[in-house]
Design an enzyme around this catalytic site. Structure first.
Site, PDB file in Angstrom:
ATOM      1  N   CYS A  40      -6.527  -8.813   3.167  1.00  0.00           N
ATOM      2  CA  CYS A  40      -7.724  -7.958   3.019  1.00  0.00           C
ATOM      3  C   CYS A  40      -8.992  -8.763   3.234  1.00  0.00           C
ATOM      4  O   CYS A  40      -9.575  -8.737   4.308  1.00  0.00           O
ATOM      5  CB  CYS A  40      -7.727  -7.306   1.635  1.00  0.00           C
ATOM      6  N   VAL A  61       0.827  -1.205   0.000  1.00  0.00           N
ATOM      7  CA  VAL A  61       0.000   0.000   0.000  1.00  0.00           C
ATOM      8  C   VAL A  61       0.862   1.256   0.000  1.00  0.00           C
ATOM      9  O   VAL A  61       0.716   2.140  -0.839  1.00  0.00           O
ATOM     10  CB  VAL A  61      -0.953   0.015   1.219  1.00  0.00           C
TER      11      VAL A  61
END
Length: 426
Positions: free
Chosen positions: A256, A13
């Site tokens: 996730c 990220v």
């Protein structure tokens, strides 16, 4: 106003975020992993999320020295938020990152968190840590915001700059600054959430929704397997209806979809609500690896293959295709269950680093050319290389060119399957 931006956490990220901002702003890229910093300085991203050219084009001061963050007036925190062995949120990385930021917080700085959390975590967990280690007051001396990450590892089409960015801030003024800062690099534009909690909740339900839908497909696959119906063919037929949702069965790993729902269920239970649907979906998805392994064992028995001592080759160990990341991969569940039956499992992966396989799971990854002939092959992760080589490659891995093939994600074309192979797929 040109912001001096600090990015804390340079993984899947944080690095794309830093690179995108680094093309327009001055960036401090901080990570506690000195090897990560060293390789980035050399122009290499071993996660393969950004290219060497992109790194060179971005103005980023890579460092493992937290004191450099004192130069920033806008800090983005993008560290992992995993779960522990009891499937409860593990906020340790987020708390440690908040400590580092707090110790090096300049007055007037805006701290924006991108890590996936349950609603309320930014203000209930992170703000007190920032205040303690900075000896400053939030809302007076510094400010916070939340902008959930939407990075999809391995996706070169939907990237940081091309996905709408949800932003939030603790005051209307802070929200405008956060929105303007992100809008300076995100071409798809920003969406202003009404509060930090709304932005946090929006993120955590994105992956919860996917998890529940995939769980439904996995449960359908379990039912259709007992009915001797091919799930892929059923979904193809049902998919001709205009409003049928396009989900498919499979292993649900990664950091996730397989993790985020537990953040929401944790908070739900804390306020006295039992989230039955979400937890049921999690249970189905978490148990799928064992189902795949047990089904293969049954197929081997029916085919007259002695299970004890049989050799099975597993293609792929990463949590998804075309990425090298092994963290929270559910392929390991298939491997462990097969080993419970005294099956000899050999594992290869076209993307993963062999050292990571040993460190994460104690699994020795074998080069494709060094694999011994097997009784069965499990195509667990459809990396591009495996798809390009197709059935010929799979057949070449089996003893005498015959045996059982498990195609977990149903990617090998049925029309090209060699007659000598017995196929099972979800």
């Amino acid at each position: 106003m040109d912001r001096k931006i600090g990015v804390v956490g340079l993984g899947y990220v944080g690095l794309p975020v830093a690179v995108a901002f680094g093309k327009e702003h001055r960036i401090i890229g901080f990570d506690i992993n000195e090897n990560r910093i060293s390789t980035l300085i050399q122009g290499t991203d071993y996660t393969n999320e950004v290219t060497g050219e992109e790194l060179r084009e971005a103005s980023i001061d890579f460092t493992s020295d937290g004191a450099k963050l004192k130069e920033a007036d806008f800090v983005i925190v993008a560290v992992p938020t995993p779960i522990n062995e009891h499937k409860q949120p593990d906020l340790t990385p987020l708390i440690k990152a908040s400590e580092t930021v707090g110790k090096n917080l300049a007055k007037g700085t805006i701290v924006v968190f991108e890590s996936t959390v349950y609603p309320g975590a930014t203000e209930e967990v992170c703000v007190p840590v920032l205040e303690k280690f900075s000896d400053m007051k939030c809302g007076v001396d510094f400010f916070v915001g939340y902008s959930p990450e939407r990075i999809n590892p391995g996706d070169k089409k939907r990237t940081f700059t091309t996905i709408t960015k949800v932003v939030s801030g603790q005051t209307p003024e802070v929200l405008e600054i956060v929105a303007a800062t992100y809008a300076s690099v995100v071409k798809a534009g920003v969406y202003k959430a009404s509060s930090i909690k709304v932005a946090e909740a929006a993120k955590v339900i994105e992956n919860t929704q996917r998890d529940v839908n995939i769980a439904l497909m996995n449960e359908l696959a379990l039912i259709f397997d007992r009915l001797d119906i091919d799930t892929t063919e059923v979904l193809a037929a049902a998919g001709t209806k205009w409003n049928f949702l396009n989900f498919s069965p499979g292993l649900v790993g990664g950091h996730c979809i397989g993790v985020d729902p537990y953040y929401l269920t944790h908070k739900a239970q804390a306020v006295g609500y039992q989230p039955d649907v979400i937890l049921a979906g999690r249970r189905i998805n978490d148990d799928l690896g064992k189902f795949i392994a047990r089904t293969l064992v049954k197929k081997m028995i029916k085919a007259g293959i002695g299970v004890q001592g049989a050799k099975v080759t597993v293609l792929g160990l990463t949590f998804k295709e075309n990425v090298p990341d092994l963290r929270n991969s559910k392929v390991i569940d298939v491997i462990r269950e097969l080993q419970e039956y005294d099956v000899e499992v050999q594992v290869t992966d076209a993307e993963a680093n062999a050292k990571d396989g040993l460190r994460e799971y104690g699994v020795s990854l074998i080069e494709m050319d060094d694999l011994e002939k097997a009784d069965a092959v499990v195509l667990a992760v459809p990396h591009r290389e495996y798809l390009e080589k197709g059935w010929d490659n799979v057949q070449s891995l089996l003893k005498d060119g015959s045996g059982i093939v498990v195609d977990v994600k149903s990617v090998l074309p049925l029309s090209e399957k060699p007659e000598a192979l017995k196929l099972w797929r979800l």
